[in-house]
Every structure is written in structure tokens, then in C-alpha cells.
Motif scaffolding. Structure first.
Motif, mmCIF file in Angstrom:
data_model
loop_
_atom_site.group_PDB
_atom_site.id
_atom_site.type_symbol
_atom_site.label_atom_id
_atom_site.label_comp_id
_atom_site.label_asym_id
_atom_site.label_seq_id
_atom_site.Cartn_x
_atom_site.Cartn_y
_atom_site.Cartn_z
ATOM 1 N N VAL A 9 -26.389 1.868 19.601
ATOM 2 C CA VAL A 9 -27.560 1.855 18.718
ATOM 3 C C VAL A 9 -27.188 2.425 17.349
ATOM 4 O O VAL A 9 -27.527 1.850 16.314
ATOM 5 C CB VAL A 9 -28.731 2.638 19.349
ATOM 6 C CG1 VAL A 9 -29.857 2.834 18.344
ATOM 7 C CG2 VAL A 9 -29.231 1.928 20.588
ATOM 8 N N ALA A 10 -26.480 3.543 17.329
ATOM 9 C CA ALA A 10 -26.068 4.154 16.065
ATOM 10 C C ALA A 10 -25.183 3.208 15.258
ATOM 11 O O ALA A 10 -25.353 3.076 14.043
ATOM 12 C CB ALA A 10 -25.341 5.467 16.333
ATOM 13 N N ASP A 11 -24.259 2.533 15.920
ATOM 14 C CA ASP A 11 -23.378 1.584 15.230
ATOM 15 C C ASP A 11 -24.170 0.429 14.630
ATOM 16 O O ASP A 11 -23.907 0.004 13.501
ATOM 17 C CB ASP A 11 -22.314 1.045 16.182
ATOM 18 C CG ASP A 11 -21.303 2.096 16.589
ATOM 19 O OD1 ASP A 11 -21.228 3.165 15.935
ATOM 20 O OD2 ASP A 11 -20.589 1.858 17.589
ATOM 21 N N ARG A 12 -25.146 -0.080 15.389
ATOM 22 C CA ARG A 12 -25.980 -1.173 14.893
ATOM 23 C C ARG A 12 -26.781 -0.741 13.654
ATOM 24 O O ARG A 12 -26.887 -1.479 12.686
ATOM 25 C CB ARG A 12 -26.931 -1.627 15.992
ATOM 26 C CG ARG A 12 -27.089 -3.108 16.096
ATOM 27 C CD ARG A 12 -27.911 -3.489 17.284
ATOM 28 N NE ARG A 12 -27.794 -2.442 18.301
ATOM 29 C CZ ARG A 12 -28.584 -2.263 19.325
ATOM 30 N NH1 ARG A 12 -29.568 -3.058 19.539
ATOM 31 N NH2 ARG A 12 -28.411 -1.302 20.182
ATOM 32 N N LEU A 13 -27.333 0.464 13.707
ATOM 33 C CA LEU A 13 -28.110 0.970 12.572
ATOM 34 C C LEU A 13 -27.212 1.238 11.366
ATOM 35 O O LEU A 13 -27.601 0.975 10.231
ATOM 36 C CB LEU A 13 -28.866 2.227 12.984
ATOM 37 C CG LEU A 13 -29.994 2.000 13.987
ATOM 38 C CD1 LEU A 13 -30.495 3.330 14.535
ATOM 39 C CD2 LEU A 13 -31.122 1.208 13.375
ATOM 40 N N ALA A 19 -24.623 -0.381 10.534
ATOM 41 C CA ALA A 19 -24.229 -1.670 9.961
ATOM 42 C C ALA A 19 -25.290 -2.232 9.019
ATOM 43 O O ALA A 19 -24.997 -3.120 8.222
ATOM 44 C CB ALA A 19 -23.940 -2.670 11.080
ATOM 45 N N GLN A 20 -26.512 -1.712 9.086
ATOM 46 C CA GLN A 20 -27.596 -2.226 8.248
ATOM 47 C C GLN A 20 -27.491 -1.769 6.804
ATOM 48 O O GLN A 20 -28.130 -2.340 5.933
ATOM 49 C CB GLN A 20 -28.956 -1.808 8.820
ATOM 50 C CG GLN A 20 -29.250 -2.473 10.134
ATOM 51 C CD GLN A 20 -30.590 -2.036 10.698
ATOM 52 O OE1 GLN A 20 -31.321 -1.268 10.095
ATOM 53 N NE2 GLN A 20 -30.899 -2.534 11.882
ATOM 54 N N GLY A 21 -26.725 -0.742 6.521
ATOM 55 C CA GLY A 21 -26.576 -0.301 5.143
ATOM 56 C C GLY A 21 -26.162 1.151 5.046
ATOM 57 O O GLY A 21 -26.255 1.903 6.009
ATOM 58 N N PRO A 22 -25.708 1.554 3.864
ATOM 59 C CA PRO A 22 -25.152 2.897 3.681
ATOM 60 C C PRO A 22 -26.181 3.974 3.332
ATOM 61 O O PRO A 22 -25.799 5.084 2.993
ATOM 62 C CB PRO A 22 -24.200 2.684 2.504
ATOM 63 C CG PRO A 22 -24.870 1.626 1.695
ATOM 64 C CD PRO A 22 -25.515 0.711 2.706
ATOM 65 N N GLU A 23 -27.472 3.690 3.419
ATOM 66 C CA GLU A 23 -28.477 4.649 2.988
ATOM 67 C C GLU A 23 -28.506 5.912 3.838
ATOM 68 O O GLU A 23 -28.829 6.989 3.355
ATOM 69 C CB GLU A 23 -29.890 4.035 2.999
ATOM 70 C CG GLU A 23 -30.073 2.903 2.020
ATOM 71 C CD GLU A 23 -29.616 1.573 2.595
ATOM 72 O OE1 GLU A 23 -29.617 1.406 3.819
ATOM 73 O OE2 GLU A 23 -29.242 0.709 1.803
ATOM 74 N N HIS A 24 -28.207 5.791 5.123
ATOM 75 C CA HIS A 24 -28.296 6.921 6.033
ATOM 76 C C HIS A 24 -27.080 6.969 6.941
ATOM 77 O O HIS A 24 -26.414 5.967 7.168
ATOM 78 C CB HIS A 24 -29.549 6.816 6.914
ATOM 79 C CG HIS A 24 -30.811 6.678 6.141
ATOM 80 N ND1 HIS A 24 -31.353 7.688 5.397
ATOM 81 C CD2 HIS A 24 -31.641 5.625 5.975
ATOM 82 C CE1 HIS A 24 -32.469 7.274 4.823
ATOM 83 N NE2 HIS A 24 -32.657 6.018 5.151
ATOM 84 N N LEU A 25 -26.840 8.149 7.483
ATOM 85 C CA LEU A 25 -25.779 8.347 8.459
ATOM 86 C C LEU A 25 -26.439 8.488 9.821
ATOM 87 O O LEU A 25 -27.408 9.227 9.970
ATOM 88 C CB LEU A 25 -25.001 9.619 8.121
ATOM 89 C CG LEU A 25 -23.995 10.115 9.148
ATOM 90 C CD1 LEU A 25 -22.844 9.119 9.260
ATOM 91 C CD2 LEU A 25 -23.487 11.488 8.767
ATOM 92 N N TYR A 26 -25.942 7.787 10.806
ATOM 93 C CA TYR A 26 -26.460 7.881 12.174
ATOM 94 C C TYR A 26 -25.404 8.506 13.057
ATOM 95 O O TYR A 26 -24.259 8.064 13.065
ATOM 96 C CB TYR A 26 -26.840 6.496 12.704
ATOM 97 C CG TYR A 26 -28.018 5.913 11.971
ATOM 98 C CD1 TYR A 26 -29.314 6.155 12.394
ATOM 99 C CD2 TYR A 26 -27.834 5.132 10.835
ATOM 100 C CE1 TYR A 26 -30.404 5.633 11.718
ATOM 101 C CE2 TYR A 26 -28.921 4.605 10.152
ATOM 102 C CZ TYR A 26 -30.193 4.866 10.596
ATOM 103 O OH TYR A 26 -31.270 4.357 9.925
ATOM 104 N N VAL A 27 -25.787 9.563 13.768
ATOM 105 C CA VAL A 27 -24.857 10.277 14.635
ATOM 106 C C VAL A 27 -25.429 10.377 16.042
ATOM 107 O O VAL A 27 -26.636 10.310 16.236
ATOM 108 C CB VAL A 27 -24.534 11.686 14.089
ATOM 109 C CG1 VAL A 27 -23.798 11.609 12.769
ATOM 110 C CG2 VAL A 27 -25.794 12.510 13.954
ATOM 111 N N VAL A 28 -24.539 10.546 17.002
ATOM 112 C CA VAL A 28 -24.923 10.704 18.403
ATOM 113 C C VAL A 28 -24.664 12.153 18.788
ATOM 114 O O VAL A 28 -23.596 12.697 18.503
ATOM 115 C CB VAL A 28 -24.112 9.751 19.303
ATOM 116 C CG1 VAL A 28 -24.367 10.026 20.767
ATOM 117 C CG2 VAL A 28 -24.427 8.309 18.952
#
Length: 61
Positions: free
Chosen positions: A36-40, A42-51
Motif C-alpha cells: 500500500v505504501a509503495d502504491r501511494l 508512486a502517485q507523487g512526491p508530495e508525501h512520504l509513506y512509511v510502514v
């Protein structure tokens, strides 16, 4: 935390440029959360998603 008898110890967290953090979702496995984090990401550089694993689930092991 759990949903019925299902334990969901893995979190996807969104962190913005100001350091604010928001929980996006809870997942049963690290693999599921990472997908899920990887998919999000890939949508753009606005935010960082971490697990991350929840603190409560670390204490019960």
C-alpha cells in the motif's frame, strides 16, 4: 488493536513536508502494508509513506 479476532499491527503513515504524520491504514502483515505504501508513493512526491509496527504489538511479543 484488532478488528474482531484479526490483529492489525502494521501501520502505513503519511508524513508531509512539515513533519506532520497521519495514519493512512492498518494491516495484518508488513508485506500488505508495504504494498500500500509503495502504491501511494508512486502517485507523487508530495508525501512520504512509511510502514511501522504499532507499539502495542511489539509489547505483546
Amino acid at each position: 488493536m484488532s478488528d474482531g479476532n484479526v490483529v492489525l499491527p502494521w501501520l502505513v503513515i503519511r508524513q508531509d513536508d512539515n513533519g506532520n504524520r497521519y495514519r493512512v491504514g492498518r494491516y495484518a502483515t508488513r508485506t500488505e502494508a508495504q504494498e500500500v505504501a509503495d502504491r501511494l508513493d508512486a502517485q507523487g512526491p508530495e508525501h512520504l509513506y512509511v510502514v511501522e509496527r504499532t507499539a502495542a504489538s511489539r509489547q505483546t511479543q
